[in-house]
Design an enzyme around this catalytic site. Structure first.
Site, short mmCIF file in Angstrom:
data_model
loop_
_atom_site.label_atom_id
_atom_site.label_comp_id
_atom_site.label_asym_id
_atom_site.label_seq_id
_atom_site.Cartn_x
_atom_site.Cartn_y
_atom_site.Cartn_z
CB ALA A 111 -30.19 10.43 -3.49
CG ASP B 70 -34.81 6.94 -17.49
OD1 ASP B 70 -34.34 7.76 -18.31
OD2 ASP B 70 -34.65 7.05 -16.27
#
Length: 391
Positions: free
Chosen positions: A32, A147
């Site tokens: 999540a 990232d």
């Protein structure tokens, strides 16, 4: 969200959304994020299993460009490299956006390492080589990931020889080679961000090489080179490349070639950093010696677990400090359990850092078992005293 389209179409910014019923049945949650959840899913017609990144439209209001960007990047590189997660489908329903990708069943990079029976420097080099190969492919196609971190490196299957996959392109950017390709948005995970990102002077492909250097350091010792007490101190260390191969006991078994590779990645001036192809040609990556030398697993596993324990302890202490400072009432009013400090809400009162102190993150490197046990004891005593006072 109006600027979306199915996977087999272009994504023009002014095109109206094509709404269609969901053709996948979702299952257990795999992960999540702040605006999305990743679930296992099965295609209703074919019975094949995938991973679906389910993005809530309401939560994404005003940030739709991030989704468009991720789709554009994934579409451009999907199926082009064995170490890049493949975008299988993209569509939207009335309430959600769906990015359907391959199902990576092998788990995250560091969890996989910790489950191994042994782990050598050559194993780390193999992992970095696979990551670099994918990064070079992205760079060749004008894409900066921005990232890269261990959490975004997954294995395709549980087998020992499974492919390592770069996932999560939410912060990537397709760069127009005909334009002056610098990016000025501050983004990424602080510990893996390059100096030029903080300086906001523009950044490009070299930021991925910096992140590769941080990942390599992490893979060889179990902690990151710029870990500090706070994000501010971490940023200050990154800006001047303030790191070292210490404590010596954890780096004694690491070769000079590996250290030199890290130094070539963690170079402050972007133009002096290795390119992805130069990194692939570095002796530590290009040469593949047999597995020999020291088994790094005990050190890496101990330091990784100590770091994880310390960070969890700090979170707990901060929550307890907030409760002692009067944040408990805010928690109760927001529907959180006052007995669960992990659920403390973000808008509670500021932390009173003097209520209780804990060893900083910077001291989390290579903690001894005694230090960890002492911290856990202090937390248990504090929790017991706090809950006893509130009954």
């Amino acid at each position: 969200m109006a600027d979306t389209a199915p996977a087999n179409a272009q994504v023009p910014q002014q095109q109206a959304a094509q709404i269609q019923p969901c053709k996948y049945k979702t299952g257990k949650t795999l992960g999540a994020g702040s605006y999305s959840v990743v679930k296992e899913c099965v295609h209703i017609d074919t019975g094949r299993y995938y991973a679906a990144k389910v993005i809530n439209k309401r939560l994404m209001a005003g940030r739709e460009h991030m989704v468009r960007n991720e789709i554009a990047v994934l579409k451009k590189v999907s199926m082009g490299h064995r170490n890049i997660l493949t975008l299988v489908d993209y569509f939207e329903t009335m309430n959600n956006l769906y990015l359907v990708t391959d199902l990576a069943l092998g788990g995250e990079l560091f969890d996989r390492i910790c489950r191994k029976g042994s782990y050598y420097e050559t194993d780390a080099a193999d992992l970095v080589r696979a990551t670099l190969s994918a990064v070079a492919y992205l760079h060749d196609h004008g894409i900066v990931h921005r990232d890269l971190k261990p959490e975004n490196l997954l294995f395709r299957t549980p087998e020992d020889n499974a492919d390592l996959l770069i996932a999560d392109f939410g912060l990537s950017r397709i760069m127009d080679e005909e334009q002056f390709h610098v990016l000025t948005t501050t983004c990424g995970t602080p510990g893996y961000m390059a100096p030029e990102i903080f300086k906001k002077t523009g950044h490009g492909k070299p930021v991925d090489i910096w992140a590769i250097g941080v990942i390599t350091y992490f893979l060889l010792c179990g902690y990151t080179p710029f870990d500090r007490d706070s994000n501010l101190e971490e940023m200050q260390a990154i800006l001047v490349a303030d790191y070292s191969f210490t404590p010596l006991e954890y780096w004694r078994g690491v070769s000079n070639s590996a250290r030199e590779f890290i130094k070539r990645c963690l170079t402050i001036i972007p133009s002096e950093r290795m390119t992805s192809h130069e990194a692939l040609s570095h002796p530590w990556i290009a040469d593949t010696p047999v597995k020999e030398g020291e088994d790094l697993l005990p050190t890496v596993k101990k330091n990784f677990n100590a770091r994880r324990t310390l960070h969890a302890a700090i979170d707990t202490i901060r929550a307890i400090n907030q409760l002692r400072a009067g944040g408990g009432a805010a928690m109760i009013h927001d529907g959180a359990s006052a007995r669960d400090p992990a659920k403390i809400v973000e808008n509670s009162r500021p932390v009173d850092e003097d209520v209780m102190e804990l060893d900083s993150r910077g001291n989390g490197r290579g903690q001894t078992e005694e230090m960890i046990r002492e911290q856990e004891r202090r937390i248990r005593e504090t929790q017991a005293g706090l809950w006893g006072q509130r009954r």
